[in-house]
Structures are given as structure tokens and as C-alpha cells.
Design a protein around this motif. Structure first.
Motif, PDB file in Angstrom:
ATOM      1  N   SER A   1      58.931  35.975  18.358  1.00  0.00           N
ATOM      2  CA  SER A   1      59.296  34.572  18.454  1.00  0.00           C
ATOM      3  C   SER A   1      58.107  33.647  18.353  1.00  0.00           C
ATOM      4  CB  SER A   1      59.997  34.326  19.790  1.00  0.00           C
ATOM      5  OG  SER A   1      59.127  34.625  20.857  1.00  0.00           O
ATOM      6  N   GLY A   2      56.924  34.056  18.800  1.00  0.00           N
ATOM      7  CA  GLY A   2      55.748  33.203  18.753  1.00  0.00           C
ATOM      8  C   GLY A   2      55.870  32.023  19.701  1.00  0.00           C
ATOM      9  N   SER A   3      55.125  30.946  19.416  1.00  0.00           N
ATOM     10  CA  SER A   3      55.159  29.740  20.227  1.00  0.00           C
ATOM     11  C   SER A   3      54.634  28.597  19.389  1.00  0.00           C
ATOM     12  CB  SER A   3      54.290  29.927  21.484  1.00  0.00           C
ATOM     13  OG  SER A   3      54.314  28.755  22.268  1.00  0.00           O
ATOM     14  N   THR A   4      55.164  27.388  19.627  1.00  0.00           N
ATOM     15  CA  THR A   4      54.693  26.219  18.883  1.00  0.00           C
ATOM     16  C   THR A   4      53.895  25.316  19.807  1.00  0.00           C
ATOM     17  OG1 THR A   4      56.743  25.019  19.311  1.00  0.00           O
ATOM     18  CG2 THR A   4      56.600  26.253  17.253  1.00  0.00           C
ATOM     19  N   LEU A   5      52.914  24.628  19.235  1.00  0.00           N
ATOM     20  CA  LEU A   5      52.043  23.716  19.967  1.00  0.00           C
ATOM     21  C   LEU A   5      52.036  22.385  19.243  1.00  0.00           C
ATOM     22  CD1 LEU A   5      49.831  23.107  22.090  1.00  0.00           C
ATOM     23  CD2 LEU A   5      48.177  24.071  20.470  1.00  0.00           C
ATOM     24  N   SER A   6      52.369  21.297  19.957  1.00  0.00           N
ATOM     25  CA  SER A   6      52.350  19.960  19.356  1.00  0.00           C
ATOM     26  C   SER A   6      51.381  19.070  20.134  1.00  0.00           C
ATOM     27  CB  SER A   6      53.756  19.348  19.376  1.00  0.00           C
ATOM     28  OG  SER A   6      54.098  18.934  20.682  1.00  0.00           O
ATOM     29  N   VAL A   7      51.264  17.812  19.691  1.00  0.00           N
ATOM     30  CA  VAL A   7      50.378  16.852  20.367  1.00  0.00           C
ATOM     31  C   VAL A   7      51.199  15.792  21.086  1.00  0.00           C
ATOM     32  CG1 VAL A   7      48.414  17.205  18.837  1.00  0.00           C
ATOM     33  CG2 VAL A   7      50.183  15.568  18.195  1.00  0.00           C
ATOM     34  N   SER A   8      52.449  16.087  21.413  1.00  0.00           N
ATOM     35  CA  SER A   8      53.306  15.105  22.088  1.00  0.00           C
ATOM     36  C   SER A   8      52.805  14.774  23.483  1.00  0.00           C
ATOM     37  CB  SER A   8      54.742  15.628  22.165  1.00  0.00           C
ATOM     38  OG  SER A   8      54.787  16.831  22.908  1.00  0.00           O
ATOM     39  N   TYR A   9      51.945  15.612  24.054  1.00  0.00           N
ATOM     40  CA  TYR A   9      51.429  15.349  25.391  1.00  0.00           C
ATOM     41  C   TYR A   9      50.633  14.047  25.447  1.00  0.00           C
ATOM     42  CZ  TYR A   9      47.613  17.870  23.114  1.00  0.00           C
ATOM     43  OH  TYR A   9      46.661  18.309  22.224  1.00  0.00           O
ATOM     44  N   ALA A  10      50.074  13.596  24.299  1.00  0.00           N
ATOM     45  CA  ALA A  10      49.361  12.315  24.282  1.00  0.00           C
ATOM     46  C   ALA A  10      50.318  11.173  24.623  1.00  0.00           C
ATOM     47  CB  ALA A  10      48.734  12.081  22.913  1.00  0.00           C
ATOM     48  N   ALA A  11      51.526  11.198  24.042  1.00  0.00           N
ATOM     49  CA  ALA A  11      52.538  10.185  24.362  1.00  0.00           C
ATOM     50  C   ALA A  11      53.038  10.346  25.795  1.00  0.00           C
ATOM     51  CB  ALA A  11      53.699  10.289  23.384  1.00  0.00           C
ATOM     52  N   ASP A  12      53.121  11.597  26.289  1.00  0.00           N
ATOM     53  CA  ASP A  12      53.577  11.826  27.657  1.00  0.00           C
ATOM     54  C   ASP A  12      52.615  11.190  28.663  1.00  0.00           C
ATOM     55  OD1 ASP A  12      55.538  13.296  26.427  1.00  0.00           O
ATOM     56  OD2 ASP A  12      54.630  15.247  26.858  1.00  0.00           O
ATOM     57  N   LEU A  13      51.306  11.336  28.434  1.00  0.00           N
ATOM     58  CA  LEU A  13      50.320  10.747  29.342  1.00  0.00           C
ATOM     59  C   LEU A  13      50.315   9.226  29.245  1.00  0.00           C
ATOM     60  CD1 LEU A  13      47.394  13.296  28.993  1.00  0.00           C
ATOM     61  CD2 LEU A  13      48.818  12.909  30.995  1.00  0.00           C
ATOM     62  N   MET A  14      50.504   8.694  28.035  1.00  0.00           N
ATOM     63  CA  MET A  14      50.634   7.240  27.890  1.00  0.00           C
ATOM     64  C   MET A  14      51.805   6.738  28.731  1.00  0.00           C
ATOM     65  SD  MET A  14      50.066   6.799  23.777  1.00  0.00           S
ATOM     66  CE  MET A  14      50.646   5.102  23.818  1.00  0.00           C
ATOM     67  N   ALA A  15      52.939   7.438  28.645  1.00  0.00           N
ATOM     68  CA  ALA A  15      54.110   7.023  29.409  1.00  0.00           C
ATOM     69  C   ALA A  15      53.860   7.127  30.907  1.00  0.00           C
ATOM     70  CB  ALA A  15      55.307   7.886  29.012  1.00  0.00           C
ATOM     71  N   LEU A  16      53.153   8.171  31.338  1.00  0.00           N
ATOM     72  CA  LEU A  16      52.852   8.341  32.759  1.00  0.00           C
ATOM     73  C   LEU A  16      52.025   7.170  33.279  1.00  0.00           C
ATOM     74  CD1 LEU A  16      52.813  10.053  35.367  1.00  0.00           C
ATOM     75  CD2 LEU A  16      50.805  11.229  34.441  1.00  0.00           C
ATOM     76  N   LEU A  17      51.007   6.779  32.514  1.00  0.00           N
ATOM     77  CA  LEU A  17      50.126   5.700  32.953  1.00  0.00           C
ATOM     78  C   LEU A  17      50.815   4.341  32.901  1.00  0.00           C
ATOM     79  CD1 LEU A  17      48.066   8.007  32.619  1.00  0.00           C
ATOM     80  CD2 LEU A  17      46.482   6.357  31.627  1.00  0.00           C
ATOM     81  N   LEU A  18      51.669   4.116  31.895  1.00  0.00           N
ATOM     82  CA  LEU A  18      52.261   2.791  31.695  1.00  0.00           C
ATOM     83  C   LEU A  18      53.606   2.618  32.386  1.00  0.00           C
ATOM     84  CD1 LEU A  18      51.443   2.313  27.901  1.00  0.00           C
ATOM     85  CD2 LEU A  18      50.354   1.148  29.832  1.00  0.00           C
ATOM     86  N   LEU A  19      54.425   3.684  32.460  1.00  0.00           N
ATOM     87  CA  LEU A  19      55.786   3.551  32.966  1.00  0.00           C
ATOM     88  C   LEU A  19      56.036   4.314  34.253  1.00  0.00           C
ATOM     89  CD1 LEU A  19      57.719   3.943  29.587  1.00  0.00           C
ATOM     90  CD2 LEU A  19      57.132   1.815  30.770  1.00  0.00           C
ATOM     91  N   GLY A  20      55.137   5.189  34.647  1.00  0.00           N
ATOM     92  CA  GLY A  20      55.338   5.963  35.857  1.00  0.00           C
ATOM     93  C   GLY A  20      55.963   7.322  35.571  1.00  0.00           C
ATOM     94  N   PRO A  21      56.006   8.196  36.583  1.00  0.00           N
ATOM     95  CA  PRO A  21      56.426   9.576  36.365  1.00  0.00           C
ATOM     96  C   PRO A  21      57.896   9.738  36.004  1.00  0.00           C
ATOM     97  CG  PRO A  21      56.079   9.152  38.704  1.00  0.00           C
ATOM     98  CD  PRO A  21      55.571   7.952  37.973  1.00  0.00           C
ATOM     99  N   ARG A  22      58.797   8.881  36.466  1.00  0.00           N
ATOM    100  CA  ARG A  22      60.218   9.083  36.222  1.00  0.00           C
ATOM    101  C   ARG A  22      60.571   8.879  34.745  1.00  0.00           C
ATOM    102  NH1 ARG A  22      63.201   9.489  40.870  1.00  0.00           N
ATOM    103  NH2 ARG A  22      62.064   9.049  42.800  1.00  0.00           N
TER     104      ARG A  22
END
Length: 647
Positions: A69-90
Motif C-alpha cells: 500500500s505504501g504511504s503518501t506525503l503532502s504539504v497540507s500541514y503548512a495550511a493546517d499550521l496557518m489555520a491553527l495560528l489564525l483560527l484556533g485549534p477547533r
């Protein structure tokens, strides 16, 4: 990070992997519900970051991991951290999970199993929950980003996100492949840490400038994120290349080991009968053997030579099979019981030598099938030979023949050595033998059963092996279809004689009384032994040492059949037969001719027929088959001038 599409289904997962995945799914669902937002402040920013996160999730690479099956790696975590800093964890939780779902559903080579998408989403929820807790515990602020106050909590958040996310996926792969979690994480994920930090830092910087109102400046932060994605592509490409090189090297080493093993087996099996031939022949040549032991020497030489000829035939058959040039000369009325009886006649002396009783069980009429009779005989002969080889002295073998609505079933059962459960799946593989090459009790190249399988499948049938284990005997069952597309009589008549099982030494032989045969061969011993065979069956034999001499003989003498070698100095057999066919004399031009040659491939047979020979006979030839071929050609020559077979 997600677990990739294809590969193991839920039922194929080890129990530990199923348990682990279930725990992650339940825990991730609980975390996701715990973080579910009560309100939606700044909806425009939320929608924008949601779109950015989903787009970045499609910037992904498939990691070359030791799992189907392997595994995939993306860079979506950059947007996740932006959202954490700007909008909060929820709200960041919703954006992160949505990005993972997009990563599992958009631009995938094949659909993800549902449990893998759910697992990846749950792992992302746990990751975002842990990242939010670490970020807040280190004093990170939400909604109002101050760069100088950001360094410590941001480093902690990025490190937590990377370790938790890759760790959860690495554990899933480890439990599925029985590897250690640490080794999977170290070998397959640790390398991405540096690029991960760069892309995550770029996302944090974008959050800072967006918070200040410099939205268009934040767009520039996409550049390092995209560079991180391209870095993943480049690095994974290098890893994939290295993996291919490693795989190719391993395959080459395995092939080299198999080649060495093959050469060792072939050398041993060919040299063993040759040693007997040379040894007994030398003793006879020196006159050092008592007259009462001459019969023993002659029998040993004959049996050893027949064994060596059979080994060569097996190698040629395997070569034809591997090159896709195996030919079947199908006939519409092959009597199965008669074919089995002929195969039994061939192996009966070997069975008698070990006091083995062979019982044939054919209930009801079996009738005929459309098949290559000689190849079916070869199938049964190989199965019987195998059964005799692995049966103890005084044992018994049973041949069972049954006619089904669409097939004929032939089974051979012995009570001998049996087959272990570990080796049973490999019993039909070429050159595979249960015992080591230097310690095995039985000889052979390990080709007989492989040839059986290919011949049966070439007829559109099937073969299977069954055994209760070592010492419990074995049963081989062949099923051949009753109906098949059959060859024309002309095609069947042109078949080569080299790929047929050797006949019983006691089989009746045709007479050549009154036939004149010209034997052309530059090798003195080959010419002499063939002439001796034919003379012993009342033929009038003429010989020639070259193509030119043969042509002169044909112009002076009456010859009924021409038997010519192919490889000869100055002018070969192809050139000779073409010159004969083009000659002015009708009797010479139409003489029945057979090529007797060591060139035994299918293409050699075809070349011989195209050049003008009627039959192709491969060396070393079974004398009875040679006599039968000459008799057939000679009878037609005597009966009607200008006869030709098969071309």
C-alpha cells in the motif's frame, strides 16, 4: 501523511494491525468530536484556508515503503499550521481533516479502502489535537500572531505535528509488515523532517503577514511550500531509483545463484551418464572385460546414453516453452487409453527393476480427444517416471482414467516419498527440487513436472499435485479438454521427431528390406552408426562425407531416401537439398529426404522443412524412430514417385 490506496484489505491485515487501526480510529473520532467548533468566526478566512489546505493536500508524493500500500506525503500541514495560528485549534481541526480526506480521494491511482481513509483522518485528528495542546502549553497565541512570541511554541508545534503524524502512520505500516516501528520511522520518514520544517515555517510566516493584513505578501509564502513539495518529489524519485537499483541488483544476484545452481545440476546430470559410457567403452576397447560381462557393459552404455538423450530433450523442451515456441501437432482422434498404455510400455522395465506394480483403473469407455498424442504420452510418461523414481522397491502405482462431460482426467498415485507441505506449491517449477543438489537421493534436472504443467496448459488443461506429506505418497491429476482446435494432417506429418519420449527397447520396428538409403554426414562415427542401424534392418546403405559427394552419388545410383546432416564443411545440408530440388532429373529432384542434425530447435526444424526436407530428425536419434521415418518415406517413394511429407 496518509496510508496509501492499494495493497492489504482489512481482512488481510495481521490481528495486531487491525487492533492498532481500530484504536487510532476510535481515539481520532473522539478527539475530532471534542474539538468540534461551537461557532464560525471569520468565515471568509476559514473558507480560504480550507481551499488552500485541500489544494496543498494534492501536492503529494508516494513513498517507496516496503508495503504493497505504501504511504503518501503532502504539504497540507503548512495550511493546517496557518489555520491553527489564525483560527484556533477547533477550526484548524476541520481544515486538517478535510485536507486528509482530499488527499485520500483526489488524484489517486486507485480508490482507498474505506478503513484507510478513516484511519488517515483519525490520525490527522490526533495529530492536530496534540499539536494544538503543545502550541498552547508553550504560550502560543490564537488569532493575534506576534512574531517574536511565536518562535518557541511554533517550533514545538511543528516538531509535535511531524513526530505524531509520521509516528502514527509508521506504526500502522510496522504492524502490517512485522517490522519495528522505530526502523520504519527512521528509514522511511525521518528524511522528510528538514523539508517539513521549511514548509511549516513558511505557513507560519504566511499567518503572520495575513494577520497584519498583508494578504498578497502571504501569497509569496507559497513558494517555499511548493519548493518543499518539489524536494519531496526529487528525493522520493532518488529513493525510488535506489530501490529499483537495489531490486535489480538483488534480482541479478538471485539469477546468478540460480544460474550457478542450474549449471551445477546440468553438469552433474549430463556427466554422470557420460562417465558410465566412457568408462565401459574404454574397458571394452582395451579388452579388459570378461566375455560374460559384455552384456552388462553394453546395457550400461545404452541406458546411460538414453538417459543423457532424455536430459537433452528436457532442456530443449524447456527452451521451447520459455521462448514461446512450443508446438502442438493436434489430432482429432487420440485414444487416451491407448496413449496411456504406450507410455506404460516405456516405463515398465524401470518399474520391473524396482518390483513396482502399476495398476490401470479405467472405468467405462474413455474414448478419444483432440490432442497431440505424443505430447499426451510424454505427460503420462513423465508422471509415471516420477512416481517410479520416488516409490520404494515393491511398491504400487495406480493410474486412474475418467471421462467427464468436457474433460478427460488422468491421475497417477504412488505410495512413495511424498511431498512436504512447504515444497508442494513449488513442485511444478523448473529446476526446483526438494533436496539439495549435493545431497539429493534422486537424479534429474527437476524439469519433468515443469514440462508436464506446460504441456497440459498448452492443451488448455490443468494439473495439480496432492500429498498428505512426506512418506505419504503423492497424486498428480491431469485434466485435458475433450474438444480443441486440431492441426491438419499435413501439419502433423511434418512434426519433428526430437521432442518425443523415447520408445521401449522392445517395441516392434518396421523393415527396410529393399530400400536404398544415402547417408550424408561429415562425422565418421555418426555416419557409421546410422549406417549400421539401417543395415541391421535390411536397408541398402550408401554413404557420403560431403554435400558434393552426395550429389554425385545421386546422379550415379538409385536412391530411395536421402538422410543428410545439416552442418557440413564447404556446403551444408540446406544448400544440398536446395540443389537437389532444383536439379533437372525428376527422380532426383523429388527424392524423399530427412535432415538428421544436432540443430534441434523449432526454428531449425522450420528451416529444414522450408529448404526442402520432408522430415527433421534431431540427434541423438532413437534408432526405432529413425527406422520408422525412413520406412515411411521409402514406402511412399516406392509406391509413387514425387511423394513429399508435410511441406
Amino acid at each position: 501523511m496518509t496510508v496509501n490506496a492499494g495493497g492489504l484489505s482489512w481482512r488481510e491485515l495481521p490481528r495486531t494491525a487491525q487492533l492498532y487501526a481500530s484504536v487510532v480510529i476510535v481515539s481520532g473520532t473522539a478527539v475530532f468530536l471534542q474539538f468540534w467548533p461551537d461557532s464560525l468566526p471569520r468565515p471568509a478566512l476559514f473558507a480560504t484556508l480550507l481551499v488552500i489546505g485541500c489544494v496543498m493536500s494534492t501536492w503529494k508524493v508516494t513513498l517507496p515503503i516496503e508495503l504493497s500500500s505504501g504511504s503518501t506525503l503532502s504539504v497540507s500541514y503548512a495550511a493546517d499550521l496557518m489555520a491553527l495560528l489564525l483560527l484556533g485549534p477547533r477550526l484548524a481541526m476541520i481544515i486538517a481533516v478535510a485536507g486528509v480526506i482530499a488527499q485520500c480521494t483526489v488524484h489517486v491511482k486507485q480508490r482507498y479502502p474505506i478503513y484507510r481513509t478513516v484511519f488517515s483522518a483519525a490520525a490527522e485528528a490526533i495529530t492536530m489535537g496534540a499539536t494544538s495542546l503543545v502550541y498552547q502549553s508553550l504560550g502560543g497565541s490564537m488569532g493575534s500572531v506576534v512574531f517574536l512570541e511565536l518562535a518557541k511554541p511554533l517550533v514545538g508545534a511543528i516538531g509535535t505535528y511531524f513526530c505524531v503524524n509520521t509516528g502514527l502512520v509508521a506504526a500502522a505500516i510496522a504492524f502490517s509488515t512485522h517490522r519495528s516501528v522505530w526502523r520504519v520511522w527512521r528509514d522511511d520518514f525521518l528524511w522528510s523532517g528538514a523539508s517539513f520544517m521549511v514548509a511549516a515555517s513558511a505557513g507560519a510566516c504566511a499567518a503572520v503577514v495575513i494577520d497584519r493584513g498583508d494578504t498578497w505578501v502571504a501569497v509569496l509564502m507559497l513558494a517555499p511550500v511548493y519548493v518543499a513539495y518539489r524536494t519531496y518529489q526529487l528525493f522520493v524519485g532518488r529513493l525510488d531509483l535506489l530501490e529499483r537499483e537495489r531490486s535489480a541488483r538483488a534480482s541479478a544476484e538471485q539469477a546468478n545463484r540460480l544460474k550457478d545452481q542450474f549449471l551445477a545440476i546440468v553438469s552433474h546430470e549430463l556427466r554422470t551418464p557420460l562417465n558410465a559410457v566412457l568408462g565401459w567403452a574404454d574397458i571394452l576397447r582395451r579388452g579388459a572385460l570378461e566375455p560374460d560381462r559384455h552384456e552388462r557393459a553394453f546395457r550400461a552404455i545404452y541406458d546411460s546414453a538414453r538417459r543423457q538423450a532424455q536430459l537433452i530433450d528436457e532442456l530443449l523442451d524447456v527452451s521451447r516453452i520459455m521462448s514461446g515456441k512450443l508446438r502442438l501437432e493436434l489430432s482429432p482422434e487420440i485414444d487416451v487409453q491407448d496413449t496411456v498404455a504406450r507410455a506404460l510400455e516405456i516405463v515398465q522395465p524401470a518399474a520391473d527393476a524396482k518390483r513396482i506394480q502399476i495398476v490401470t483403473d479405467a472405468r467405462g469407455p474413455v474414448g478419444t480427444i483432440c490432442a497431440d498424442g505424443c505430447r499426451v504420452q510424454q505427460i503420462v510418461w513423465n508422471l509415471l517416471t516420477n512416481a517410479i523414481k520416488f516409490s520404494s522397491d515393491g511398491g504400487a502405482i495406480r493410474i486412474r482414467i475418467r471421462r467427464e462431460p468436457t474433460t478427460v482426467e488422468i491421475s497417477v498415485t504412488d505410495g512413495g516419498q511424498g511431498i512436504s507441505a512447504d515444497f508442494l506449491p513449488f513442485v511444478f517449477e523448473s529446476f526446483r527440487q526438494a533436496e539439495a543438489a549435493t545431497t539429493r537421493r534422486q537424479g534429474g534436472l527437476g524439469l519433468g513436472l515443469s514440462i508436464v504443467k506446460h504441456l497440459v496448459e498448452a492443451h488448455g488443461g490443468s494439473v495439480k499435485a496432492e500429498s498428505a506429506g512426506e512418506g505419504q505418497g503423492a497424486t498428480f491429476t491431469v485434466r485435458l479438454p475433450i474438444v480443441a482446435m486440431c492441426a491438419t494432417p499435413a501439419e502433423a506429418a511434418a512434426a519433428t521427431l526430437s521432442a518425443r519420449p523415447l520408445e521401449s527397447p522392445d517395441a516392434p520396428v518396421a523393415s527396410l528390406n529393399g530400400l536404398s538409403v544415402l547417408v550424408v554426414d561429415d562425422d565418421e562415427e555418426s555416419r557409421a552408426i546410422v549406417a549400421e542401424y539401417l543395415t541391421g534392418h535390411q536397408a541398402v546403405v550408401l554413404t557420403a562425407t560431403s554435400a558434393g559427394q552426395a550429389f554425385d552419388v545421386l546422379r550415379r545410383e538409385h536412391v530411395d531416401v536421402l538422410l543428410a546432416d545439416i552442418a557440413m564443411p564447404e556446403e551444408d545440408g540446406y544448400s544440398l537439398i536446395r540443389r537437389i530440388r532444383a536439379s533437372a532429373s525428376g527422380e532426383t529432384a523429388t527424392i524423399p529426404a530427412a535432415a538428421l542434425t544436432s540443430f534441434a530447435r523449432d526454428e531449425d526444424r522450420q528451416h529444414a522443412l522450408e529448404a526442402g526436407f520432408h522430415l527433421h530428425v534431431a540427434k541423438p536419434v532413437d534408432p526405432r524412430r529413425l527406422v520408422e521415418a525412413i520406412a515411411t518415406l521409402g514406402r511412399e517413394r516406392v509406391g509413387s514417385r514425387g511423394f513429399s511429407i508435410g511441406v
